[in-house]
Design a protein around this motif. Structure first.
Motif, PDB file in Angstrom:
ATOM      1  N   PHE A   1     -27.635  -9.159  17.719  1.00 39.99           N
ATOM      2  CA  PHE A   1     -27.628  -8.681  19.233  1.00 39.99           C
ATOM      3  C   PHE A   1     -27.731  -6.830  18.942  1.00 39.99           C
ATOM      4  CE2 PHE A   1     -24.782  -7.672  22.754  1.00 39.99           C
ATOM      5  CZ  PHE A   1     -25.843  -8.226  24.093  1.00 39.99           C
ATOM      6  N   ARG A   2     -27.184  -5.855  18.322  1.00 40.58           N
ATOM      7  CA  ARG A   2     -27.473  -4.851  18.357  1.00 40.58           C
ATOM      8  C   ARG A   2     -29.061  -4.301  18.312  1.00 40.58           C
ATOM      9  NH1 ARG A   2     -22.976  -5.286  15.047  1.00 40.58           N
ATOM     10  NH2 ARG A   2     -24.232  -3.920  13.459  1.00 40.58           N
ATOM     11  N   ALA A   3     -29.649  -5.293  17.581  1.00 39.35           N
ATOM     12  CA  ALA A   3     -30.990  -5.028  17.420  1.00 39.35           C
ATOM     13  C   ALA A   3     -31.935  -5.481  18.957  1.00 39.35           C
ATOM     14  CB  ALA A   3     -31.482  -5.602  16.198  1.00 39.35           C
ATOM     15  N   LEU A   4     -31.496  -6.336  19.051  1.00 41.93           N
ATOM     16  CA  LEU A   4     -32.362  -7.080  20.139  1.00 41.93           C
ATOM     17  C   LEU A   4     -32.283  -6.040  21.825  1.00 41.93           C
ATOM     18  CD1 LEU A   4     -33.405  -9.512  21.394  1.00 41.93           C
ATOM     19  CD2 LEU A   4     -31.131 -10.181  21.956  1.00 41.93           C
ATOM     20  N   ILE A   5     -30.567  -5.523  22.004  1.00 43.60           N
ATOM     21  CA  ILE A   5     -30.715  -4.727  22.642  1.00 43.60           C
ATOM     22  C   ILE A   5     -32.030  -3.172  22.280  1.00 43.60           C
ATOM     23  CG2 ILE A   5     -28.694  -2.808  24.004  1.00 43.60           C
ATOM     24  CD1 ILE A   5     -29.046  -5.941  24.702  1.00 43.60           C
ATOM     25  N   ALA A   6     -31.373  -3.001  21.205  1.00 43.65           N
ATOM     26  CA  ALA A   6     -32.410  -1.468  20.640  1.00 43.65           C
ATOM     27  C   ALA A   6     -33.670  -1.657  20.501  1.00 43.65           C
ATOM     28  CB  ALA A   6     -31.291  -1.143  19.397  1.00 43.65           C
ATOM     29  N   THR A   7     -34.083  -3.002  20.873  1.00 42.63           N
ATOM     30  CA  THR A   7     -36.032  -2.953  20.308  1.00 42.63           C
ATOM     31  C   THR A   7     -36.289  -3.336  22.058  1.00 42.63           C
ATOM     32  OG1 THR A   7     -35.534  -4.959  19.564  1.00 42.63           O
ATOM     33  CG2 THR A   7     -35.317  -3.180  18.050  1.00 42.63           C
ATOM     34  N   THR A   8     -35.291  -3.207  22.963  1.00 41.93           N
ATOM     35  CA  THR A   8     -36.371  -4.056  24.648  1.00 41.93           C
ATOM     36  C   THR A   8     -37.360  -2.631  24.459  1.00 41.93           C
ATOM     37  OG1 THR A   8     -34.473  -4.363  24.937  1.00 41.93           O
ATOM     38  CG2 THR A   8     -35.665  -4.116  26.638  1.00 41.93           C
ATOM     39  N   MET A   9     -38.273  -3.489  24.775  1.00 35.74           N
ATOM     40  CA  MET A   9     -39.211  -2.429  24.919  1.00 35.74           C
ATOM     41  C   MET A   9     -39.826  -2.065  26.792  1.00 35.74           C
ATOM     42  SD  MET A   9     -42.094  -3.165  22.195  1.00 35.74           S
ATOM     43  CE  MET A   9     -41.336  -3.868  20.303  1.00 35.74           C
ATOM     44  N   PRO A  10     -40.904  -1.122  27.476  1.00 38.93           N
ATOM     45  CA  PRO A  10     -40.778  -1.383  28.190  1.00 38.93           C
ATOM     46  C   PRO A  10     -42.013  -2.770  28.939  1.00 38.93           C
ATOM     47  CG  PRO A  10     -40.869   1.421  27.484  1.00 38.93           C
ATOM     48  CD  PRO A  10     -40.614   0.240  26.222  1.00 38.93           C
ATOM     49  N   ALA A  11     -42.039  -2.429  29.441  1.00 37.22           N
ATOM     50  CA  ALA A  11     -43.353  -4.246  29.983  1.00 37.22           C
ATOM     51  C   ALA A  11     -44.466  -3.211  29.619  1.00 37.22           C
ATOM     52  CB  ALA A  11     -42.885  -4.834  31.591  1.00 37.22           C
ATOM     53  N   GLY A  12     -45.282  -4.434  29.219  1.00 37.49           N
ATOM     54  CA  GLY A  12     -46.310  -3.992  28.628  1.00 37.49           C
ATOM     55  C   GLY A  12     -47.030  -2.897  27.281  1.00 37.49           C
ATOM     56  N   THR A  13     -45.520  -3.078  26.825  1.00 35.45           N
ATOM     57  CA  THR A  13     -46.052  -2.329  25.552  1.00 35.45           C
ATOM     58  C   THR A  13     -45.418  -3.543  24.843  1.00 35.45           C
ATOM     59  OG1 THR A  13     -43.811  -1.401  25.591  1.00 35.45           O
ATOM     60  CG2 THR A  13     -45.455   0.192  26.110  1.00 35.45           C
ATOM     61  N   HIS A  14     -46.266  -3.832  23.229  1.00 33.89           N
ATOM     62  CA  HIS A  14     -45.578  -4.364  22.181  1.00 33.89           C
ATOM     63  C   HIS A  14     -44.719  -5.321  22.151  1.00 33.89           C
ATOM     64  CE1 HIS A  14     -47.314  -1.297  19.692  1.00 33.89           C
ATOM     65  NE2 HIS A  14     -47.019  -0.119  20.255  1.00 33.89           N
TER      66      HIS A  14
ATOM     67  N   ASP B   1     -45.037  -0.570  16.229  1.00 34.61           N
ATOM     68  CA  ASP B   1     -43.873   0.203  16.432  1.00 34.61           C
ATOM     69  C   ASP B   1     -42.212  -0.321  15.655  1.00 34.61           C
ATOM     70  OD1 ASP B   1     -41.833   0.584  18.314  1.00 34.61           O
ATOM     71  OD2 ASP B   1     -42.940   1.111  19.793  1.00 34.61           O
ATOM     72  N   ILE B   2     -41.496   0.650  15.499  1.00 31.73           N
ATOM     73  CA  ILE B   2     -40.560   1.089  14.770  1.00 31.73           C
ATOM     74  C   ILE B   2     -39.775  -0.165  15.697  1.00 31.73           C
ATOM     75  CG2 ILE B   2     -39.626   2.883  16.171  1.00 31.73           C
ATOM     76  CD1 ILE B   2     -39.048   2.087  12.309  1.00 31.73           C
ATOM     77  N   ARG B   3     -39.795  -0.906  16.800  1.00 30.00           N
ATOM     78  CA  ARG B   3     -38.983  -1.243  17.410  1.00 30.00           C
ATOM     79  C   ARG B   3     -39.348  -2.663  16.894  1.00 30.00           C
ATOM     80  NH1 ARG B   3     -39.131   1.237  22.732  1.00 30.00           N
ATOM     81  NH2 ARG B   3     -41.317   0.928  21.600  1.00 30.00           N
ATOM     82  N   VAL B   4     -40.469  -2.425  16.372  1.00 29.51           N
ATOM     83  CA  VAL B   4     -41.054  -4.773  16.111  1.00 29.51           C
ATOM     84  C   VAL B   4     -40.602  -4.610  14.599  1.00 29.51           C
ATOM     85  CG1 VAL B   4     -43.067  -5.558  15.981  1.00 29.51           C
ATOM     86  CG2 VAL B   4     -43.083  -4.292  17.413  1.00 29.51           C
ATOM     87  N   LEU B   5     -40.543  -4.270  14.175  1.00 30.33           N
ATOM     88  CA  LEU B   5     -40.074  -3.739  12.477  1.00 30.33           C
ATOM     89  C   LEU B   5     -38.423  -4.023  11.921  1.00 30.33           C
ATOM     90  CD1 LEU B   5     -39.836  -3.677   9.448  1.00 30.33           C
ATOM     91  CD2 LEU B   5     -39.647  -0.910   9.970  1.00 30.33           C
ATOM     92  N   VAL B   6     -37.962  -3.292  13.438  1.00 30.87           N
ATOM     93  CA  VAL B   6     -36.428  -3.424  13.232  1.00 30.87           C
ATOM     94  C   VAL B   6     -36.149  -4.633  13.609  1.00 30.87           C
ATOM     95  CG1 VAL B   6     -34.070  -2.679  14.366  1.00 30.87           C
ATOM     96  CG2 VAL B   6     -35.833  -0.948  13.414  1.00 30.87           C
ATOM     97  N   MET B   7     -36.351  -5.814  14.925  1.00 32.09           N
ATOM     98  CA  MET B   7     -36.272  -6.510  15.144  1.00 32.09           C
ATOM     99  C   MET B   7     -36.820  -8.274  13.890  1.00 32.09           C
ATOM    100  SD  MET B   7     -35.596  -8.106  17.885  1.00 32.09           S
ATOM    101  CE  MET B   7     -34.370  -8.772  18.036  1.00 32.09           C
ATOM    102  N   GLU B   8     -37.936  -7.214  13.710  1.00 31.66           N
ATOM    103  CA  GLU B   8     -38.087  -8.337  12.727  1.00 31.66           C
ATOM    104  C   GLU B   8     -37.027  -8.619  11.197  1.00 31.66           C
ATOM    105  OE1 GLU B   8     -42.082  -9.308   9.626  1.00 31.66           O
ATOM    106  OE2 GLU B   8     -42.400  -8.415  11.616  1.00 31.66           O
ATOM    107  N   VAL B   9     -36.917  -7.325  10.369  1.00 28.25           N
ATOM    108  CA  VAL B   9     -36.027  -6.826   9.781  1.00 28.25           C
ATOM    109  C   VAL B   9     -34.413  -7.717  10.521  1.00 28.25           C
ATOM    110  CG1 VAL B   9     -33.980  -5.221   8.805  1.00 28.25           C
ATOM    111  CG2 VAL B   9     -36.373  -5.690   8.621  1.00 28.25           C
ATOM    112  N   ALA B  10     -34.234  -7.986  11.789  1.00 28.09           N
ATOM    113  CA  ALA B  10     -33.027  -7.973  11.733  1.00 28.09           C
ATOM    114  C   ALA B  10     -32.836 -10.020  12.658  1.00 28.09           C
ATOM    115  CB  ALA B  10     -32.346  -7.703  13.820  1.00 28.09           C
ATOM    116  N   VAL B  11     -33.166 -10.332  12.602  1.00 25.83           N
ATOM    117  CA  VAL B  11     -34.365 -11.417  12.621  1.00 25.83           C
ATOM    118  C   VAL B  11     -34.398 -12.078  11.831  1.00 25.83           C
ATOM    119  CG1 VAL B  11     -35.879 -13.859  12.998  1.00 25.83           C
ATOM    120  CG2 VAL B  11     -35.426 -11.859  14.882  1.00 25.83           C
ATOM    121  N   LYS B  12     -34.767 -11.650  10.094  1.00 29.59           N
ATOM    122  CA  LYS B  12     -34.395 -12.370   8.778  1.00 29.59           C
ATOM    123  C   LYS B  12     -33.090 -12.304   8.229  1.00 29.59           C
ATOM    124  CE  LYS B  12     -39.073 -11.231   7.744  1.00 29.59           C
ATOM    125  NZ  LYS B  12     -40.652 -10.777   6.330  1.00 29.59           N
TER     126      LYS B  12
END
Length: 135
Positions: free
Chosen positions: A54-67, A5-16
């Motif tokens: 923080f912006r990435a954290l909010i933007a990548t929030t996923m519905p329960a049960g998805t990734h 999921d693109i959101r997981v990629l964005v979160m990984e980049v934001a954490v790094k």
């Protein structure tokens, strides 16, 4: 395909990027480390540019049960920072809170205040550290 999921990629980049921009402090005491760390977070959340993490954290929030597992894995390096800070303090013989207590009593208030448009200042961050360590 690796991230699912693109959101997981964005979160990984934001954490790094977060870890690169704000390396784990090592002041020689847990209080010092947490003070520096919390003040840096507060300063970032108050800045005009805001916190890209923080912006990435909010933007990548996923519905329960998805990734959720993949997103949690992307956040692992940040959790590892907390664990490392606490382990160093334990090795020095300091009394330490749990990782969950750091999340609940230090990080959560800083990020929730920013979420609701009232970011905390550095003095508030220091007061959170004080309360965390005197529990």
């Amino acid at each position: 395909r690796r991230w699912g999921d693109i959101r997981v990629l964005v979160m990984e980049v934001a954490v790094k990027e977060l870890i690169r921009e704000h390396p784990l402090p090592n002041t020689g005491s847990l209080r010092g480390d947490l003070d520096v760390w919390a003040r840096n977070i507060a300063k970032s959340l108050c800045s005009r540019e805001g916190s890209s993490f923080f912006r990435a954290l909010i933007a990548t929030t996923m519905p329960a049960g998805t990734h959720e597992t993949a997103r949690a894995a992307a956040l692992t390096p940040r959790a590892t920072q907390i664990i490392t800070m606490l382990e160093r303090a334990r090795e020095r013989g300091e009394k330490t809170p749990s990782t969950s207590e750091v999340l609940d009593h230090l990080l959560a208030p800083l990020y929730v205040r920013a979420l609701f448009g009232s970011p905390a200042d550095e003095a508030f961050a220091e007061s959170l550290v004080e309360r965390l360590l005197t529990r």
